[in-house]
Design an enzyme around this catalytic site. Structure first.
Site, PDB file in Angstrom:
ATOM      1  N   HIS A  28       4.428   8.603   2.920  1.00  0.00           N
ATOM      2  CA  HIS A  28       5.764   8.004   2.871  1.00  0.00           C
ATOM      3  C   HIS A  28       5.918   6.776   3.753  1.00  0.00           C
ATOM      4  O   HIS A  28       6.879   6.030   3.597  1.00  0.00           O
ATOM      5  CB  HIS A  28       6.818   9.038   3.262  1.00  0.00           C
ATOM      6  CG  HIS A  28       6.803   9.404   4.714  1.00  0.00           C
ATOM      7  ND1 HIS A  28       5.820  10.200   5.268  1.00  0.00           N
ATOM      8  CD2 HIS A  28       7.635   9.081   5.744  1.00  0.00           C
ATOM      9  CE1 HIS A  28       6.054  10.369   6.545  1.00  0.00           C
ATOM     10  NE2 HIS A  28       7.136   9.690   6.878  1.00  0.00           N
ATOM     11  N   GLY A  30       3.618   4.317   3.951  1.00  0.00           N
ATOM     12  CA  GLY A  30       2.855   3.214   3.393  1.00  0.00           C
ATOM     13  C   GLY A  30       3.690   2.313   2.501  1.00  0.00           C
ATOM     14  O   GLY A  30       4.880   2.558   2.266  1.00  0.00           O
ATOM     15  N   LEU A  31       3.059   1.279   2.005  1.00  0.00           N
ATOM     16  CA  LEU A  31       3.731   0.332   1.106  1.00  0.00           C
ATOM     17  C   LEU A  31       4.369   1.041  -0.077  1.00  0.00           C
ATOM     18  O   LEU A  31       5.554   0.874  -0.363  1.00  0.00           O
ATOM     19  CB  LEU A  31       2.709  -0.706   0.618  1.00  0.00           C
ATOM     20  CG  LEU A  31       3.149  -1.642  -0.503  1.00  0.00           C
ATOM     21  CD1 LEU A  31       4.248  -2.572  -0.023  1.00  0.00           C
ATOM     22  CD2 LEU A  31       1.957  -2.442  -1.027  1.00  0.00           C
ATOM     23  N   VAL A  32       3.581   1.854  -0.784  1.00  0.00           N
ATOM     24  CA  VAL A  32       4.072   2.536  -1.979  1.00  0.00           C
ATOM     25  C   VAL A  32       4.999   3.680  -1.621  1.00  0.00           C
ATOM     26  O   VAL A  32       6.097   3.815  -2.167  1.00  0.00           O
ATOM     27  CB  VAL A  32       2.891   3.033  -2.833  1.00  0.00           C
ATOM     28  CG1 VAL A  32       3.387   3.902  -3.980  1.00  0.00           C
ATOM     29  CG2 VAL A  32       2.085   1.864  -3.366  1.00  0.00           C
ATOM     30  N   SER A 123      -5.069   3.393  -9.347  1.00  0.00           N
ATOM     31  CA  SER A 123      -5.184   1.947  -9.170  1.00  0.00           C
ATOM     32  C   SER A 123      -5.772   1.335 -10.427  1.00  0.00           C
ATOM     33  O   SER A 123      -6.546   1.979 -11.140  1.00  0.00           O
ATOM     34  CB  SER A 123      -6.085   1.639  -7.970  1.00  0.00           C
ATOM     35  OG  SER A 123      -6.450   0.279  -7.949  1.00  0.00           O
ATOM     36  N   LYS A 156     -10.506   7.356  -7.252  1.00  0.00           N
ATOM     37  CA  LYS A 156      -9.284   7.395  -8.054  1.00  0.00           C
ATOM     38  C   LYS A 156      -9.541   7.954  -9.458  1.00  0.00           C
ATOM     39  O   LYS A 156      -8.696   8.659 -10.018  1.00  0.00           O
ATOM     40  CB  LYS A 156      -8.671   5.997  -8.130  1.00  0.00           C
ATOM     41  CG  LYS A 156      -8.077   5.524  -6.808  1.00  0.00           C
ATOM     42  CD  LYS A 156      -6.974   6.455  -6.340  1.00  0.00           C
ATOM     43  CE  LYS A 156      -6.325   6.000  -5.065  1.00  0.00           C
ATOM     44  NZ  LYS A 156      -5.246   6.913  -4.634  1.00  0.00           N
ATOM     45  N   PRO A 179      -1.156   1.750 -10.943  1.00  0.00           N
ATOM     46  CA  PRO A 179      -0.453   0.500 -10.648  1.00  0.00           C
ATOM     47  C   PRO A 179      -1.394  -0.702 -10.613  1.00  0.00           C
ATOM     48  O   PRO A 179      -2.578  -0.594 -10.292  1.00  0.00           O
ATOM     49  CB  PRO A 179       0.140   0.737  -9.254  1.00  0.00           C
ATOM     50  CG  PRO A 179       0.018   2.213  -9.019  1.00  0.00           C
ATOM     51  CD  PRO A 179      -1.171   2.653  -9.807  1.00  0.00           C
ATOM     52  N   LEU A 182      -0.068  -4.619  -5.934  1.00  0.00           N
ATOM     53  CA  LEU A 182       1.285  -4.436  -5.430  1.00  0.00           C
ATOM     54  C   LEU A 182       1.527  -5.267  -4.175  1.00  0.00           C
ATOM     55  O   LEU A 182       0.594  -5.611  -3.456  1.00  0.00           O
ATOM     56  CB  LEU A 182       1.525  -2.963  -5.109  1.00  0.00           C
ATOM     57  CG  LEU A 182       1.315  -1.989  -6.263  1.00  0.00           C
ATOM     58  CD1 LEU A 182       1.329  -0.563  -5.744  1.00  0.00           C
ATOM     59  CD2 LEU A 182       2.372  -2.191  -7.343  1.00  0.00           C
ATOM     60  N   ARG A 225      -4.957 -12.487 -11.802  1.00  0.00           N
ATOM     61  CA  ARG A 225      -4.447 -11.229 -11.299  1.00  0.00           C
ATOM     62  C   ARG A 225      -2.975 -11.039 -11.669  1.00  0.00           C
ATOM     63  O   ARG A 225      -2.223 -12.008 -11.794  1.00  0.00           O
ATOM     64  CB  ARG A 225      -4.592 -11.151  -9.773  1.00  0.00           C
ATOM     65  CG  ARG A 225      -6.021 -11.077  -9.275  1.00  0.00           C
ATOM     66  CD  ARG A 225      -6.670  -9.757  -9.621  1.00  0.00           C
ATOM     67  NE  ARG A 225      -8.021  -9.667  -9.093  1.00  0.00           N
ATOM     68  CZ  ARG A 225      -9.118 -10.054  -9.749  1.00  0.00           C
ATOM     69  NH1 ARG A 225      -9.001 -10.567 -10.965  1.00  0.00           N
ATOM     70  NH2 ARG A 225     -10.313  -9.931  -9.210  1.00  0.00           N
ATOM     71  N   ASP A 285     -15.673 -13.355  -6.030  1.00  0.00           N
ATOM     72  CA  ASP A 285     -14.393 -13.451  -6.722  1.00  0.00           C
ATOM     73  C   ASP A 285     -13.830 -12.085  -7.087  1.00  0.00           C
ATOM     74  O   ASP A 285     -12.632 -11.928  -7.270  1.00  0.00           O
ATOM     75  CB  ASP A 285     -14.556 -14.250  -8.028  1.00  0.00           C
ATOM     76  CG  ASP A 285     -14.365 -15.743  -7.834  1.00  0.00           C
ATOM     77  OD1 ASP A 285     -13.658 -16.122  -6.881  1.00  0.00           O
ATOM     78  OD2 ASP A 285     -14.915 -16.517  -8.624  1.00  0.00           O
TER      79      ASP A 285
END
Length: 327
Positions: A28, A30-32, A123, A156, A179, A182, A225, A285
């Site tokens: 909770h 973190g970013l997401v 991801s 993942k 996702p 992000l 991206r 890259d």
């Protein structure tokens, strides 16, 4: 700085979550996870969290015991070890092992606690390096992965299969979402471990303050991206918890992409950096292009509401606020 949340989607079908359901958000802070907490709270759900110092999600025994104690109606698995190309290349052991342990602990623990709904967040890097564009969910496991983040991607992918296995063997109403890239409030701005967009914000900000005549960035700038503001992702997560129940993962993205060169120029404009931008083509890259096919999510009624340039400006302002607060 406060972040305005996109409006909730229009109701058209009965929700799979009862009003006021108790939802445990793993990760909770973190970013997401923090964005998911904001969204769930705004829509009237009872959010449950536990700090990292009180519960190490890699510890299966303690995680299962905690979930059996609190018995939430649903779990959002947003906890993960994440990072950009440099971090993934430098620490592949931690990226595969920490993520596998977190996933095994939380998903198995949720099942042991009788949790009815679970959303696992993966991801877009799960897809093959040379997947068709836009990438459909069916591209999973159809070709070699991008080597620079293979360890993370495999963890993942294992999570997706774990979700599908619980559905198949136990009839669990567990789902997974993939996702795109992000960004937003709560992002990591450490230049050693951050993703590309916050790294660019910091690089150009510091270059402007230092009067640097030029900024040199990794790679050629030609890869394309896709980016999604984390508050739009959070809206999609709640939508999926309420309306989606299938073993196929769901892509979550904006449906639009741009080159890293174009992204860099946008960030330079937002941060008011006026020097030149160079490219170190001796650095990797990564995947040439990574745009998700989001038709499955769109069919559920999702549409992102935060445009990229405006979202970058809001993220930059949030970071400046954080920096000022530390002084």
């Amino acid at each position: 700085m406060t972040t305005d949340l996109p409006g909730p989607p229009q109701e058209s079908v009965p929700s799979l979550l009862r009003p006021g359901a108790r939802v445990f958000v793993a990760g909770h802070r973190g970013l997401v996870g923090s964005a998911v907490v904001r969204r769930l709270t705004a829509q009237g759900y009872d959010v449950l969290t536990r700090d990292r110092d009180g519960l190490d999600l890699r510890d299966a025994e303690r995680t299962g015991a905690h979930l059996r104690e609190i018995r939430p109606d649903a779990v959002v698995l947003a906890a993960a070890k994440v990072g950009g190309i440099m971090a993934n290349s430098t620490y592949p052991v931690q990226f595969i092992e920490d993520n596998l342990r977190i996933q095994l602990s939380v998903i198995a623990g949720a099942h042991s606690a009788g949790v009815e709904r679970l959303l696992f967040l993966g991801s877009s890097c799960i897809y093959p390096k040379l997947a068709p564009q836009p990438i459909p969910e069916t591209a999973l496991l159809t070709g070699p992965l991008e080597p620079t983040n293979e360890a993370y991607a495999l963890a993942k992918i294992a999570g997706i299969v774990q979700i599908q296995s619980y559905r198949r063997q136990y009839g669990a109403s567990y789902i997974s979402a993939m996702p795109t890239n992000l960004y937003g409030p709560g992002d990591n701005f450490d230049l050693e471990t951050s993703h590309v967009l916050p790294a660019l914000i910091r690089r150009f900000h510091e270059a402007r303050l230092g009067g640097a005549p030029a900024v040199t960035l990794w790679g050629s700038g030609t890869p394309r991206r896709e980016f999604l503001h984390v508050d739009d992702l959070a809206a999609a997560c709640v939508l999926l918890l309420e309306r989606y129940d299938d073993d196929a993962p769901v892509n979550v993205g904006s449906g639009e992409d741009l080159t890293i060169r174009e992204l860099a120029q946008t960030v330079a404009d937002v941060t008011s950096y006026q020097g030149s931008i160079g490219w170190d083509t001796g650095k990797p890259d990564g995947t040439p292009r990574k745009l998700l096919d989001v038709s499955r999510l769109v069919s559920l009624g999702f549409e992102p509401e935060i445009p990229l340039r405006g979202g970058i400006a809001r993220t930059y302002a949030w970071w400046l606020d954080q920096q000022a607060a530390r002084v």
